[in-house]
Design a protein around this motif. Structure first.
Motif, PDB file in Angstrom:
ATOM      1  N   VAL A   1       0.863  -1.174   0.000  1.00 46.22           N
ATOM      2  CA  VAL A   1       0.000   0.000   0.000  1.00 46.22           C
ATOM      3  C   VAL A   1       0.900   1.224   0.000  1.00 46.22           C
ATOM      4  O   VAL A   1       1.814   1.318   0.814  1.00 46.22           O
TER       5      VAL A   1
ATOM      6  N   ILE B   1      -6.095   6.902   7.887  1.00 47.32           N
ATOM      7  CA  ILE B   1      -5.554   5.855   7.010  1.00 47.32           C
ATOM      8  C   ILE B   1      -4.600   4.929   7.746  1.00 47.32           C
ATOM      9  O   ILE B   1      -4.757   3.700   7.703  1.00 47.32           O
TER      10      ILE B   1
ATOM     11  N   THR C   1      -6.273   2.764  10.465  1.00 47.35           N
ATOM     12  CA  THR C   1      -7.134   1.763   9.833  1.00 47.35           C
ATOM     13  C   THR C   1      -6.307   0.636   9.237  1.00 47.35           C
ATOM     14  O   THR C   1      -6.655  -0.543   9.390  1.00 47.35           O
ATOM     15  N   LEU C   2      -5.212   0.975   8.569  1.00 45.12           N
ATOM     16  CA  LEU C   2      -4.338  -0.072   8.024  1.00 45.12           C
ATOM     17  C   LEU C   2      -3.809  -0.972   9.137  1.00 45.12           C
ATOM     18  O   LEU C   2      -3.760  -2.196   8.993  1.00 45.12           O
TER      19      LEU C   2
ATOM     20  N   TRP D   1      -4.626  -4.918   9.556  1.00 43.08           N
ATOM     21  CA  TRP D   1      -3.507  -5.858   9.615  1.00 43.08           C
ATOM     22  C   TRP D   1      -3.558  -6.686  10.905  1.00 43.08           C
ATOM     23  O   TRP D   1      -3.368  -7.893  10.883  1.00 43.08           O
TER      24      TRP D   1
ATOM     25  N   VAL E   1      -6.084  -8.043   6.084  1.00 45.79           N
ATOM     26  CA  VAL E   1      -5.195  -7.788   4.945  1.00 45.79           C
ATOM     27  C   VAL E   1      -4.046  -8.777   5.101  1.00 45.79           C
ATOM     28  O   VAL E   1      -3.830  -9.331   6.177  1.00 45.79           O
TER      29      VAL E   1
ATOM     30  N   LEU F   1       1.824  -7.555   4.267  1.00 45.96           N
ATOM     31  CA  LEU F   1       1.535  -6.225   3.751  1.00 45.96           C
ATOM     32  C   LEU F   1       2.712  -5.287   3.996  1.00 45.96           C
ATOM     33  O   LEU F   1       3.279  -5.262   5.085  1.00 45.96           O
TER      34      LEU F   1
ATOM     35  N   VAL G   1       3.730  -1.210   3.798  1.00 44.79           N
ATOM     36  CA  VAL G   1       3.157   0.127   3.729  1.00 44.79           C
ATOM     37  C   VAL G   1       4.276   1.092   3.371  1.00 44.79           C
ATOM     38  O   VAL G   1       5.286   1.163   4.074  1.00 44.79           O
TER      39      VAL G   1
ATOM     40  N   CYS H   1       6.693  -0.928   7.552  1.00 49.18           N
ATOM     41  CA  CYS H   1       6.423   0.430   7.055  1.00 49.18           C
ATOM     42  C   CYS H   1       7.726   1.100   6.607  1.00 49.18           C
ATOM     43  O   CYS H   1       8.737   1.008   7.298  1.00 49.18           O
TER      44      CYS H   1
END
Length: 134
Positions: A56, A70, A73-74, A78, A83, A87, A89, A127
């Motif tokens: 993302v 955002i 929420t991610l 997760w 998701v 993932l 980010v 991230c």
């Protein structure tokens, strides 16, 4: 591959999870989780196949919308396994910032004392940040 994924997900989605519902359970969209059993039930019917890789990119990652909506929420998606666990980010914004500074920013956005620290640490390792012009 898409048709088999859709068919297998539809078959799993038809079967309700075997989690007893509490009398006080409501259908709100709040971020507060009432039980971990509910999270496990949602993960059971998740349309995300295990082993799926995803990334993302959050444009304007240092902004107000990303910070308040955002990124938390991610993290919650997760954490609840809605998701892929793999993932990644990527934050992108004009402000020069290191990945470590971006991770500290995300930590402030997603911090809640009732959540285990291990979840946050694991998510933060996924991230990354890049600055540049749009």
């Amino acid at each position: 591959a898409f048709m088999t994924f859709s068919a297998s997900w539809a078959a799993r989605a038809r079967k309700p999870p075997s989690v007893p519902k509490s009398k006080s359970e409501d259908n709100s969209d709040s971020d507060e989780s009432k039980s971990e059993a509910g999270d496990e039930a949602r993960a059971h019917i998740s349309p995300v196949p295990p082993g799926l890789l995803a990334s993302v990119v959050v444009f304007g990652a240092d902004g107000d919308l990303a910070s308040k909506k955002i990124l938390p929420t991610l993290f919650n998606l997760w954490r609840r396994k809605l998701v892929p666990r793999d993932l990644l980010v990527f934050g992108f914004a004009r402000a020069p910032m290191t990945t470590e500074t971006f991770r500290k920013h995300i930590f402030k956005c997603v911090y809640h004392p009732s959540q285990p620290q291990g979840d946050r640490k694991e998510f933060l390792q996924r991230c990354h940040y890049q600055s540049g012009q749009f």
